[in-house]
Design an enzyme around this catalytic site. Structure first.
Site, PDB file in Angstrom:
ATOM      1  N   ARG A 174      18.373  45.580  35.280  1.00 24.71           N
ATOM      2  CA  ARG A 174      18.006  46.697  36.124  1.00 24.71           C
ATOM      3  C   ARG A 174      17.862  46.438  37.550  1.00 24.71           C
ATOM      4  O   ARG A 174      16.887  46.911  38.594  1.00 24.71           O
ATOM      5  CB  ARG A 174      16.870  47.379  35.749  1.00 24.71           C
ATOM      6  CG  ARG A 174      16.763  47.928  34.326  1.00 24.71           C
ATOM      7  CD  ARG A 174      17.736  49.167  34.137  1.00 24.71           C
ATOM      8  NE  ARG A 174      18.023  49.485  32.871  1.00 24.71           N
ATOM      9  CZ  ARG A 174      18.592  49.174  31.838  1.00 24.71           C
ATOM     10  NH1 ARG A 174      19.628  48.304  32.234  1.00 24.71           N
ATOM     11  NH2 ARG A 174      18.902  49.559  30.734  1.00 24.71           N
ATOM     12  N   SER A 225      13.106  55.943  32.491  1.00 23.29           N
ATOM     13  CA  SER A 225      11.959  54.963  32.061  1.00 23.29           C
ATOM     14  C   SER A 225      11.160  54.589  33.221  1.00 23.29           C
ATOM     15  O   SER A 225      11.689  54.382  34.427  1.00 23.29           O
ATOM     16  CB  SER A 225      12.958  53.818  31.653  1.00 23.29           C
ATOM     17  OG  SER A 225      13.579  54.225  30.499  1.00 23.29           O
ATOM     18  N   GLU A 295       9.983  50.342  36.567  1.00 21.89           N
ATOM     19  CA  GLU A 295      11.558  50.572  36.756  1.00 21.89           C
ATOM     20  C   GLU A 295      11.675  51.607  37.685  1.00 21.89           C
ATOM     21  O   GLU A 295      12.597  51.318  38.539  1.00 21.89           O
ATOM     22  CB  GLU A 295      12.054  50.584  35.487  1.00 21.89           C
ATOM     23  CG  GLU A 295      13.801  50.991  35.430  1.00 21.89           C
ATOM     24  CD  GLU A 295      14.420  51.020  34.311  1.00 21.89           C
ATOM     25  OE1 GLU A 295      15.029  51.879  33.988  1.00 21.89           O
ATOM     26  OE2 GLU A 295      14.037  50.322  33.119  1.00 21.89           O
TER      27      GLU A 295
END
Length: 302
Positions: A174, A225, A295
């Site tokens: 990520r 998320s 995130e």
């Protein structure tokens, strides 16, 4: 700021608005106003807009479709550049796909699957843009954009245009080099796909979509998320094990369907979400000794 506004309008680069509420442009439907909001009509217009903004010495940042983003209730200082229509074209040459940073990754994955090309199945339910996917190395179902990206054209803060290879982008879970080390805007990406059986590819796409429908709360405004998975553990499982599903602060609520999603249950503020994030972090650290990292990207005035 009024001089900059007038200069941007005069440049005929696309839509230019003052004090645009960013809740209109984020998937969680939260966010105060941007001082100036620009939707460039092309990559050339985007480069021109950035040149004007830099001339005035004003802060700026780019957004795509507004997923994975939490904007402060106080909004964003300076200029927000939104990549969308005009930066969403794509061209296919055999198994190489060149696509604009403003293109919806879900739309692209659907179109490509029907052409019998494999590689984007993982993206069938990701509600973002290609530019955002490159920026954060978006992924799901065991794959991510780094697995198929050949190179990306980046517009840097100083106006330079440069193609960065997959290796140059320093992808990891990520993250990419664009987040901190080399801040820039992904204007175009070249993806390497593989020929496959159309029916099989479409079936995998549908399976992924169906899975997301029954496990994730896309019927509520959300940002995707909230936490990175503290591998080998999973954020959603930790939140569920801690008994936090359904916990609510103000209008922000941890989804009953998935512990790693915070939904806007009605008139939620960014502060509600931040307070809920802080509560989850504190609880998980206390119960399991695990430090949770976000995130979702948190931006704007404090």
């Amino acid at each position: 700021m009024s001089r900059l506004y007038n200069d941007l309008l005069s440049a005929n680069i696309g839509k230019v608005r003052e004090n645009e509420p960013l809740l209109k442009h984020t998937t969680i439907k939260i966010g105060g106003p941007a001082d100036l909001f620009v939707e460039p009509s092309s990559s050339e217009s985007l480069a021109k807009a950035l040149q004007i903004i830099k001339k005035h010495g004003v802060k700026w940042r780019a957004i795509g479709r507004g997923s994975n983003l939490l904007v402060s209730d106080k909004g964003i200082e300076g200029v927000v550049l939104k990549l969308g229509i005009g930066l969403d074209d794509f061209e296919l040459h055999e198994d190489l796909l060149t696509v604009g940073g403003g293109c919806s990754i879900v739309r692209l994955a659907t179109i490509i699957s029907k052409k019998g090309l494999s590689g984007l199945e993982f993206a069938s339910g990701i509600p973002g843009s290609i530019g955002g996917a490159v920026y954060m190395n978006a992924g799901a179902h065991g794959s991510d954009i780094s697995k198929i990206l050949v190179k990306a054209q980046i517009l840097f803060d100083d106006g330079r245009l440069e193609w960065l290879s997959n290796e140059d982008l320093e992808f990891s879970y990520r993250t990419s080099v664009l987040q901190e080390k080399k801040p820039g805007i992904c204007l175009n990406a070249v993806l390497k796909l593989e020929k496959g059986v159309k029916e099989d590819i479409v079936a995998v796409m549908q399976k992924n979509k169906d899975y997301r429908k029954v496990t994730q709360p896309w019927n509520f405004p959300c940002a995707g998320s909230i936490f990175r998975n503290p591998l080998p553990k999973y954020a959603g499982q930790l939140v569920e094990d801690a008994g936090l599903k359904g916990y609510q602060i103000g209008g922000a609520k941890i989804s009953e369907m998935h512990g790693n999603f915070i939904v806007n249950a009605g008139d939620a503020t960014a502060q509600d979400v931040l307070d809920l994030i802080a509560f989850v972090k504190e609880t998980i650290l206390e119960k399991y000794g695990v430090t949770m990292e976000t995130e979702v990207e948190i931006i704007g005035r404090k």
